[in-house]
Design an enzyme around this catalytic site. Sequence first.
Site, PDB file in Angstrom:
ATOM      1  N   CYS A  41      12.944  84.584 -48.847  1.00  0.00           N
ATOM      2  CA  CYS A  41      14.024  84.661 -48.108  1.00  0.00           C
ATOM      3  C   CYS A  41      15.276  83.629 -48.758  1.00  0.00           C
ATOM      4  O   CYS A  41      16.544  83.943 -48.699  1.00  0.00           O
ATOM      5  CB  CYS A  41      13.724  84.151 -46.850  1.00  0.00           C
ATOM      6  SG  CYS A  41      12.687  82.751 -46.749  1.00  0.00           S
TER       7      CYS A  41
ATOM      8  N   GLU B  72      13.936  82.858 -38.246  1.00  0.00           N
ATOM      9  CA  GLU B  72      13.891  82.461 -39.662  1.00  0.00           C
ATOM     10  C   GLU B  72      14.329  83.652 -40.441  1.00  0.00           C
ATOM     11  O   GLU B  72      13.140  84.510 -40.391  1.00  0.00           O
ATOM     12  CB  GLU B  72      12.837  81.624 -40.263  1.00  0.00           C
ATOM     13  CG  GLU B  72      12.381  80.513 -39.465  1.00  0.00           C
ATOM     14  CD  GLU B  72      13.309  79.331 -39.977  1.00  0.00           C
ATOM     15  OE1 GLU B  72      14.050  79.364 -41.138  1.00  0.00           O
ATOM     16  OE2 GLU B  72      13.642  78.181 -39.206  1.00  0.00           O
TER      17      GLU B  72
HETATM   18  P1  NAD Z   1      10.300  92.471 -40.942  1.00  0.00           P
HETATM   19  O1  NAD Z   1      11.356  92.011 -40.169  1.00  0.00           O
HETATM   20  O2  NAD Z   1       9.862  93.951 -41.067  1.00  0.00           O
HETATM   21  O3  NAD Z   1       8.843  91.938 -40.139  1.00  0.00           O
HETATM   22  C1  NAD Z   1       8.532  90.579 -39.906  1.00  0.00           C
HETATM   23  C2  NAD Z   1       7.853  90.573 -38.640  1.00  0.00           C
HETATM   24  O4  NAD Z   1       8.586  90.964 -37.500  1.00  0.00           O
HETATM   25  C3  NAD Z   1       6.496  91.434 -38.856  1.00  0.00           C
HETATM   26  O5  NAD Z   1       5.455  90.645 -38.229  1.00  0.00           O
HETATM   27  C4  NAD Z   1       6.768  92.667 -38.031  1.00  0.00           C
HETATM   28  O6  NAD Z   1       5.808  93.331 -37.356  1.00  0.00           O
HETATM   29  C5  NAD Z   1       7.809  91.883 -36.643  1.00  0.00           C
HETATM   30  N1  NAD Z   1       8.587  92.965 -36.330  1.00  0.00           N
HETATM   31  C6  NAD Z   1       9.181  94.063 -36.769  1.00  0.00           C
HETATM   32  N2  NAD Z   1       9.852  94.637 -35.830  1.00  0.00           N
HETATM   33  C7  NAD Z   1       9.746  93.753 -34.801  1.00  0.00           C
HETATM   34  C8  NAD Z   1      10.137  94.080 -33.332  1.00  0.00           C
HETATM   35  N3  NAD Z   1      10.917  94.988 -32.995  1.00  0.00           N
HETATM   36  N4  NAD Z   1      10.081  93.221 -32.418  1.00  0.00           N
HETATM   37  C9  NAD Z   1       9.249  92.142 -32.783  1.00  0.00           C
HETATM   38  N5  NAD Z   1       8.435  91.863 -34.027  1.00  0.00           N
HETATM   39  C10 NAD Z   1       9.022  92.875 -34.873  1.00  0.00           C
HETATM   40  O7  NAD Z   1      10.303  91.659 -42.266  1.00  0.00           O
HETATM   41  P2  NAD Z   1       9.315  91.542 -43.479  1.00  0.00           P
HETATM   42  O8  NAD Z   1       9.449  92.887 -44.262  1.00  0.00           O
HETATM   43  O9  NAD Z   1       7.937  91.490 -43.088  1.00  0.00           O
HETATM   44  O10 NAD Z   1       9.865  90.208 -44.185  1.00  0.00           O
HETATM   45  C11 NAD Z   1      10.850  90.388 -44.936  1.00  0.00           C
HETATM   46  C12 NAD Z   1      12.074  89.824 -44.394  1.00  0.00           C
HETATM   47  O11 NAD Z   1      11.739  88.563 -43.889  1.00  0.00           O
HETATM   48  C13 NAD Z   1      13.274  89.583 -45.360  1.00  0.00           C
HETATM   49  O12 NAD Z   1      14.425  89.847 -44.722  1.00  0.00           O
HETATM   50  C14 NAD Z   1      13.180  87.908 -45.400  1.00  0.00           C
HETATM   51  O13 NAD Z   1      14.566  87.605 -45.708  1.00  0.00           O
HETATM   52  C15 NAD Z   1      12.655  87.753 -44.003  1.00  0.00           C
HETATM   53  N6  NAD Z   1      11.908  86.077 -44.342  1.00  0.00           N
HETATM   54  C16 NAD Z   1      12.680  84.985 -43.952  1.00  0.00           C
HETATM   55  C17 NAD Z   1      12.140  83.755 -44.179  1.00  0.00           C
HETATM   56  C18 NAD Z   1      12.775  82.586 -43.608  1.00  0.00           C
HETATM   57  O14 NAD Z   1      12.154  81.551 -43.502  1.00  0.00           O
HETATM   58  N7  NAD Z   1      13.999  82.835 -43.129  1.00  0.00           N
HETATM   59  C19 NAD Z   1      11.040  83.570 -44.724  1.00  0.00           C
HETATM   60  C20 NAD Z   1      10.333  84.767 -45.411  1.00  0.00           C
HETATM   61  C21 NAD Z   1      10.857  86.130 -44.933  1.00  0.00           C
END
Ligand code: NAD
Length: 516
Positions: free
Chosen positions: A302, A268
């Site tokens: 998002c 997501e």
């Molecule tokens: P992020 O991608 O920085 O982090 C999300 C999660 O992924 C965190 O737990 C982080 O620690 C983990 N992560 C980061 N790098 C990783 C890796 N290499 N391997 C495994 N895990 C890793 O995102 P964020 O800043 O926490 O959230 C914002 C983003 O999330 C925005 O782009 C937003 O659109 C998206 N988002 C999407 C939805 C959806 O349902 N589509 C909902 C909410 C947020």
Amino acid sequence: MTTQLPAPLAPVHVGLIVERLKAEGRLDRLFIDGEWVLPAGQSRASVIDPSTEEPVVDIALGNAQDVDVAVAAARGAFATWSVSSAESRALLLGRIHTLILERAELFAQAISLEMGAALGFARSTQVPVAAEHIRVARDNLAGYPFLTHREGVAILREAIGVCGLITPWNWPLYQITAKVGPALAAGCTVVLKPSELSPLSALLFAEVVQDAGIPPGVFNLVSGNGPEVGAALSAHPDVDMISITGSTRAGVLVAQAAAATVKRVAQELGGKSPNVILPDADLARAVPAGVAAAFRNVGQSCSAPTRMIVPRERLQEVERIALEAALNFAVGDPRSPQTTHGPVANRAQFNRVQEMIAAGIAEGARLICGGPGRPEGLERGFYCRPTIFSSVHSQMQVAQEEIFGPVLVIIAYDNVDEAVEIANDTVYGLGAHVQGQDLAVARAVAARIRSGQVHINYPAWSPHAPFGGYKRSGNGREYGIEGLEEYLETKAILGFQDASMPSTTVKSSRNAQEQS
Ligand code: NAD
């Protein structure tokens, strides 16, 4: 635009959460195999209050070794949990639901503290909608056909296995429940890795799950950062499925890490959702509601409709109404009851919003309100000015890239075909909105938009509506029945006869047979 000076944080707020978590040493521990354990990892992360930029508390982070222990616990528990009756899983989910609601105030304060949501918004929205995912996961178990028959073939839907669940900071509890609820309902066991930036509500959630009586190993929490704990979970040979909500960047890294072990990957990811205002729309309703939706949770959703696509002949009227709507926002201390919008969640997000506002100005977009810097009177804290750009064309950076902050762009169109073209003109396809009085036209436009959800005339949010992305917004669906099925494998048994079936399969299907 109203702004307020941030009042000093009332000690009771921080104290309530921190004391609660400190009481049993939660801040220093992970929850693995039914116990709060010290991690093998030595690192810690500070939780920064976005309204003051000050660290309020720090928590222990796990590492790859902790992931191994948690996955082993989840694997051990899977044998029993996956064949438990749907009724017993529903009962447990019901207790989790009740406990979240009982502890709603604690959750609301934790969320407000760790990511800056206005406390009123955390209370009215962040927590109750999070609880809904658990309720729906429970309700979906009643009568779900885990066993069906087709032309003499028995088709079983079985839990996929051990699931790694990786969640972001923007709706911290909500993103957790959207995954944990259906995964547990399906009979999976899980290792949750919440965002290292919003770990407090996750610790409270683990307490709830424990107090609800979850069997050891079924739910495990490993706090940690993405590149270490998230990557270890994604690559782990004994994890059957990874579900990540986060940026498209992280989603791609997770899929790459998961590829070698051919596990299922649900993503997501990001969005840049359009809001198509059709020529016959009632602007007095459509525009303020669109502005409110774009700025909800300070734009950190998002599926926020951050591109308002409007008929050129009504552009001036739209701009005027949009400005009026934004002037009603009260940006300030998240703990103040007057505040509608707190700060953005962290420094990286603040910098990103500032960069994108600068990019919009440099590209020639016209500011209707807001702009760079903090709102007047707010000298510290990650506060941004609610910003609306007009004179935007679809190729501008501010029209293409997810900003994830309080920035809305208005793009004009000359005919409805062009509106649809603009709506589809990004790499994303998560949410979308269409506004118009002629429902037949609105539905036809909705059908042409390539995204996982389309909302016509701002209907109420539904936890039953499948949610997920087309294109680079992701793969898979959460919420509702589709959210449950995300965690199921399909097994076809040909020559199916009860007496000759392996005992585990008989157990897992017994309940469904009774129901079907
Ligand atoms: P992020 O991608 O920085 O982090 C999300 C999660 O992924 C965190 O737990 C982080 O620690 C983990 N992560 C980061 N790098 C990783 C890796 N290499 N391997 C495994 N895990 C890793 O995102 P964020 O800043 O926490 O959230 C914002 C983003 O999330 C925005 O782009 C937003 O659109 C998206 N988002 C999407 C939805 C959806 O349902 N589509 C909902 C909410 C947020």
